[in-house]
Design an enzyme around this catalytic site. Sequence first.
Site, mmCIF file in Angstrom:
data_model
loop_
_atom_site.group_PDB
_atom_site.id
_atom_site.type_symbol
_atom_site.label_atom_id
_atom_site.label_comp_id
_atom_site.label_asym_id
_atom_site.label_seq_id
_atom_site.Cartn_x
_atom_site.Cartn_y
_atom_site.Cartn_z
ATOM 1 N N LYS A 93 42.120 -5.084 21.904
ATOM 2 C CA LYS A 93 43.429 -5.533 22.379
ATOM 3 C C LYS A 93 43.319 -6.223 23.730
ATOM 4 O O LYS A 93 43.952 -7.267 23.960
ATOM 5 C CB LYS A 93 44.383 -4.334 22.456
ATOM 6 N N GLN A 137 48.676 4.410 22.639
ATOM 7 C CA GLN A 137 47.592 4.470 21.668
ATOM 8 C C GLN A 137 47.602 5.809 20.932
ATOM 9 O O GLN A 137 47.580 6.870 21.543
ATOM 10 C CB GLN A 137 46.243 4.272 22.370
ATOM 11 N N ASP A 162 54.966 -2.167 19.466
ATOM 12 C CA ASP A 162 54.280 -1.541 18.339
ATOM 13 C C ASP A 162 55.221 -1.338 17.155
ATOM 14 O O ASP A 162 54.775 -1.033 16.048
ATOM 15 C CB ASP A 162 53.704 -0.189 18.776
#
Length: 337
Positions: A93, A137, A162
């Site tokens: 990322k 995460q 997300d």
Amino acid sequence: MALTGFLVRGLHCYRKNSCLKTNSVCFLQTFSPIFQLEEYGKLLSGSDIAEKIQTSLCDQVQKFKLHHSCFTPQLAIVQVGARKDSNTYIRMKMKAAEKIGIIATHFCLPSTTNQTELLKTISHLNLNPSVHGIIVQMPLDSANMIDSTLITDSVIPNKDVDGLNTINQGKLAVGDLASGFLPCTPNGCMELIRRTGILIEGSKAVVVGRSKIVGTPTAELLKWHNATVTICHSKTKNLPEVIADADILVVGIGQPNMVKGDWIKPGAVVIDCGINSLPDTKRSTGYRLVGDVDFEKARKRASWITPVPGGVGPMTVTMLMKNTVFAALKSTLGNKV
């Protein structure tokens, strides 16, 4: 023998037919079905497609900066603990963000972090106007009990790049695909499916797995693109028969090589979201990565199939970057985006 005879007759026709003789494209179009009889399915490379999308995003960011000099998309990546797989994903990322022109900041919290401390970190990022996107995460690598749903819901919807906040998930459930953020892996799957050229509308789609992150939202996206969708899970009966009816098959069940090649309908598009490690003494790492679909056998029946690795994974990262750029544009332009 029959194939050989057909080819001999085809070559004889080629010598006699001036159209075919002078136009090799015409010749190939005429006999391509024969040459393709024993071909494998086409590889649907997420790495290649992701590269093209990231290049386009970079151009978009650079062009917007020409008119808004202070415009710089910013992404905050929050990690608890230090899982090796999470570290790998975060490096991917960070690398993609740098290429596109996104400032990505990694907030690495110790595994002793508790729920209150994590919520406080997210709250600070929510209130920071320079941060356009926030991702926590998963899975959380904490010694303490932390409610992951509470954590994803604590990210405010307009920074939830997300797509896991309940509000954004609710928008997807009712078919609002524009005002919120779509979850990254399902959106990446849809982009891969579109790139094959298959007509999604009216197709029979089967999604194996009903997770919050992959299976359920992928099924919703396929439904709102007018596919007829079946969701399969651990309680599904006659799974091979259900899969055999799928024009589009998306698998995210977390079991290596669970879907067998002979289950797949000839010509189906196969999207494998699984990533599993199996022992392999022939490799220096001691293991190899495989998906949830038996790739070597499945590719002999599928028209298109994603590899593992290099399929869905790069697309997930790229959709996160796309959402971050969109969040920054919305923050700058408001409803004009």
